[in-house]
Motif scaffolding. Structure first.
Motif, PDB file in Angstrom:
ATOM      1  N   THR A 106      42.910  37.872  46.323  1.00  0.00           N
ATOM      2  CA  THR A 106      43.272  36.680  45.554  1.00  0.00           C
ATOM      3  C   THR A 106      43.268  35.442  46.444  1.00  0.00           C
ATOM      4  N   VAL A 150      40.782  32.238  45.663  1.00  0.00           N
ATOM      5  CA  VAL A 150      41.291  30.892  45.377  1.00  0.00           C
ATOM      6  C   VAL A 150      40.778  29.896  46.418  1.00  0.00           C
ATOM      7  N   ASN A 158      38.093  27.184  44.777  1.00  0.00           N
ATOM      8  CA  ASN A 158      38.722  25.884  44.547  1.00  0.00           C
ATOM      9  C   ASN A 158      38.158  24.815  45.485  1.00  0.00           C
ATOM     10  N   TRP A 188      41.566  27.378  40.080  1.00  0.00           N
ATOM     11  CA  TRP A 188      42.251  28.653  39.956  1.00  0.00           C
ATOM     12  C   TRP A 188      43.666  28.534  40.482  1.00  0.00           C
ATOM     13  N   ASN A 245      46.954  30.893  41.772  1.00  0.00           N
ATOM     14  CA  ASN A 245      47.051  32.230  42.353  1.00  0.00           C
ATOM     15  C   ASN A 245      47.211  33.270  41.256  1.00  0.00           C
ATOM     16  N   ALA A 292      43.860  33.816  39.223  1.00  0.00           N
ATOM     17  CA  ALA A 292      42.898  34.529  40.067  1.00  0.00           C
ATOM     18  C   ALA A 292      43.303  35.987  40.243  1.00  0.00           C
TER      19      ALA A 292
END
Length: 150
Positions: A13, A17, A21, A29, A31, A34
């Motif tokens: 994750t 991100v 991003n 996104w 956290n 995602a």
């Protein structure tokens, strides 16, 4: 190349991100969104994913799922990214090559993915043997509304 397992979700994750991003995607996104996206992919039937590490740090991930078709197993790559500070070092290309070899050994007959047209990602995939499919189109419908009753 290390097989992705659900216990890796936290670090996957973070990389996801960080990567999506940032330019050129500039997504937004959280956290949580995602984590849910990646969790859902990992839970798919016929999921397969791999991660690449450099000096103990997650450097790249690739994941998707297989589906049976009339001519064999088709695999869709749903997510693939390389850490922003590790791009341009050949990590993504090597992971893709290794992953494609793994899929071939598993009997996958074709691999497909969606990516943004005209971006560095399209050039990356083309350089690794993927073709832009001219006779197919991606269609979407946003802001779904309730069907009007007659």
């Amino acid at each position: 190349m290390k097989k992705i397992v659900p216990e890796m979700l936290g670090e996957l994750t973070e990389l996801f991100v960080e990567t999506f991003n940032a330019p050129p995607w500039n997504d937004m996104w959280s956290n949580e969104s995602a984590r849910l996206r990646l969790r859902d992919i990992i839970r798919m039937p016929n999921f397969c994913g791999a991660a690449e590490y450099r000096d103990g740090k997650l450097a790249a991930l690739i994941m998707g799922h297989g589906e049976m078709s009339y001519d064999g197993i088709h695999f869709q790559i749903l997510e693939f990214c390389v850490a922003n500070d590790m791009k341009g070092q050949g990590i993504g290309g090597q992971l893709l090559k290794d992953f494609m070899g793994y899929l071939e050994r598993k009997g996958v007959t074709s691999v497909y993915l969606l990516t943004m047209r005209g971006r560095a990602s399209e050039d990356f995939y083309a350089a690794h043997g993927f073709d832009t499919v001219e006779d197919m189109c991606v269609m979407s419908r946003h802001k779904l509304e309730k069907a009007k009753e007659d």
